[in-house]
Design an enzyme around this catalytic site. Structure first.
Site, PDB file in Angstrom:
ATOM      1  N   CYS A   1       2.819   6.683  10.702  1.00  9.79           N
ATOM      2  CA  CYS A   1       2.618   7.227   9.329  1.00  9.79           C
ATOM      3  C   CYS A   1       3.734   8.278   8.920  1.00  9.79           C
ATOM      4  O   CYS A   1       3.606   8.974   8.118  1.00  9.79           O
ATOM      5  CB  CYS A   1       1.550   7.716   9.283  1.00  9.79           C
ATOM      6  SG  CYS A   1      -0.015   6.599   9.640  1.00  9.79           S
TER       7      CYS A   1
ATOM      8  N   ALA B   1      -6.426   6.397  10.491  1.00 10.64           N
ATOM      9  CA  ALA B   1      -5.013   6.311   9.351  1.00 10.64           C
ATOM     10  C   ALA B   1      -5.722   5.814   8.085  1.00 10.64           C
ATOM     11  O   ALA B   1      -6.769   4.726   8.045  1.00 10.64           O
ATOM     12  CB  ALA B   1      -4.110   5.579   9.953  1.00 10.64           C
TER      13      ALA B   1
ATOM     14  N   GLY C   1      -6.918   0.123   3.096  1.00 13.84           N
ATOM     15  CA  GLY C   1      -8.303   1.244   3.442  1.00 13.84           C
ATOM     16  C   GLY C   1      -7.807   2.053   4.588  1.00 13.84           C
ATOM     17  O   GLY C   1      -6.911   2.616   4.497  1.00 13.84           O
TER      18      GLY C   1
ATOM     19  N   GLY D   1       1.654   5.139   1.736  1.00 15.36           N
ATOM     20  CA  GLY D   1       1.780   5.554   3.186  1.00 15.36           C
ATOM     21  C   GLY D   1       3.209   5.048   3.779  1.00 15.36           C
ATOM     22  O   GLY D   1       4.048   4.253   3.051  1.00 15.36           O
TER      23      GLY D   1
ATOM     24  N   GLY E   1      -4.462   4.114   4.150  1.00 12.36           N
ATOM     25  CA  GLY E   1      -3.449   3.905   3.186  1.00 12.36           C
ATOM     26  C   GLY E   1      -3.864   2.918   2.172  1.00 12.36           C
ATOM     27  O   GLY E   1      -4.466   1.839   2.582  1.00 12.36           O
TER      28      GLY E   1
ATOM     29  N   ARG F   1       0.955  -1.310  -0.039  1.00 11.94           N
ATOM     30  CA  ARG F   1       0.065   0.109  -0.083  1.00 11.94           C
ATOM     31  C   ARG F   1       0.766   1.386  -0.199  1.00 11.94           C
ATOM     32  O   ARG F   1       2.253   1.315   0.170  1.00 11.94           O
ATOM     33  CB  ARG F   1      -0.938  -0.063   1.211  1.00 11.94           C
ATOM     34  CG  ARG F   1      -0.136   0.104   2.663  1.00 11.94           C
ATOM     35  CD  ARG F   1      -0.992   0.362   3.653  1.00 11.94           C
ATOM     36  NE  ARG F   1      -0.344   0.110   4.961  1.00 11.94           N
ATOM     37  CZ  ARG F   1       0.489   0.890   5.495  1.00 11.94           C
ATOM     38  NH1 ARG F   1       0.981   2.198   5.002  1.00 11.94           N
ATOM     39  NH2 ARG F   1       1.191   0.720   6.829  1.00 11.94           N
TER      40      ARG F   1
END
Length: 215
Positions: free
Chosen positions: A172, A141, A154, A71, A143, A69
């Protein structure tokens, strides 16, 4: 409201959920299923997105799962409601618009549960503003990854997790802000069980904007 099937998956190992996501993604790309979202909790686990730097990882050698992902590094665990929407985006794909819409949905969820949250320019996720309690702090959060026009990964909404897990990492990749939870903000217990029906009722709004473009 547009159709979005939600699956309550309970407590599920991260790698099992990741495999399940990939299966659903392949089915959605093939047109075999409708948009679908997994809603679950994980046993404690750190996951690192593609942009994670070495200095953001745990310094004590705690294992980290590297994932595909966007992030950076984050933590998942009990007391955190994780959502993995597998959604077909319209062409041309606008990833930023999708993330902003996800933030808006989660802000609505927070409001329904009694917490006023918002967006921060240049930072993804859902935030509480700086105040007498401290700097800006993230309550949810985000991502994601988009492959073949369909989303993976998600969001993670902190309901009542043990926030000390975040102390081992730079969550993050943000060193000048904090992490919080719905329970910490309200001074009372807000569980994943409390948040689940609210997320289920509002999450279809994530795909409603795309319904007309598919017709």
């Amino acid at each position: 409201m547009a159709e979005l099937r939600t699956i309550r998956a309970g407590l599920l190992d991260y790698e099992q959920a990741w495999q399940w996501q990939r299966q659903l993604h392949a089915q959605r790309v093939a047109g075999e299923i409708d948009d679908t979202a997994l809603l679950l909790e994980h046993p404690p686990v750190y996951t690192a997105g593609r942009r994670t730097e070495a200095w953001e990882r745990p310094v004590d050698g705690t294992p980290v799962i590297d994932v595909d992902r966007g992030g950076k590094i984050t933590w998942h665990g009990p007391g955190q409601l994780v959502g993995y929407p597998i959604v077909e985006l319209p062409d041309p794909v606008d990833v930023v618009a999708y993330v902003r819409r996800m933030e808006e949905i989660l802000i609505e969820v927070c409001a329904e549960l009694g917490v006023t949250a918002g967006q921060v320019a240049g930072r993804s996720g859902v935030w509480l503003p700086a105040d007498e309690r401290g700097p800006e702090r993230k309550v949810a959060a985000i991502g994601i990854r988009v492959a073949q026009g369909v989303t993976l990964h998600g969001f993670a909404l902190n309901c009542n997790p043990d926030l000390s897990w975040f102390d081992k990492i730079v969550p993050c990749g943000i060193s000048d802000a904090g992490v919080t939870s719905l329970s910490a903000e309200l001074g009372r217990e807000v569980s994943v069980t409390d948040a689940l029906p609210v997320v289920e009722s509002l999450l279809p709004g994530l795909v409603a904007a795309y319904a007309r473009s598919r017709d």
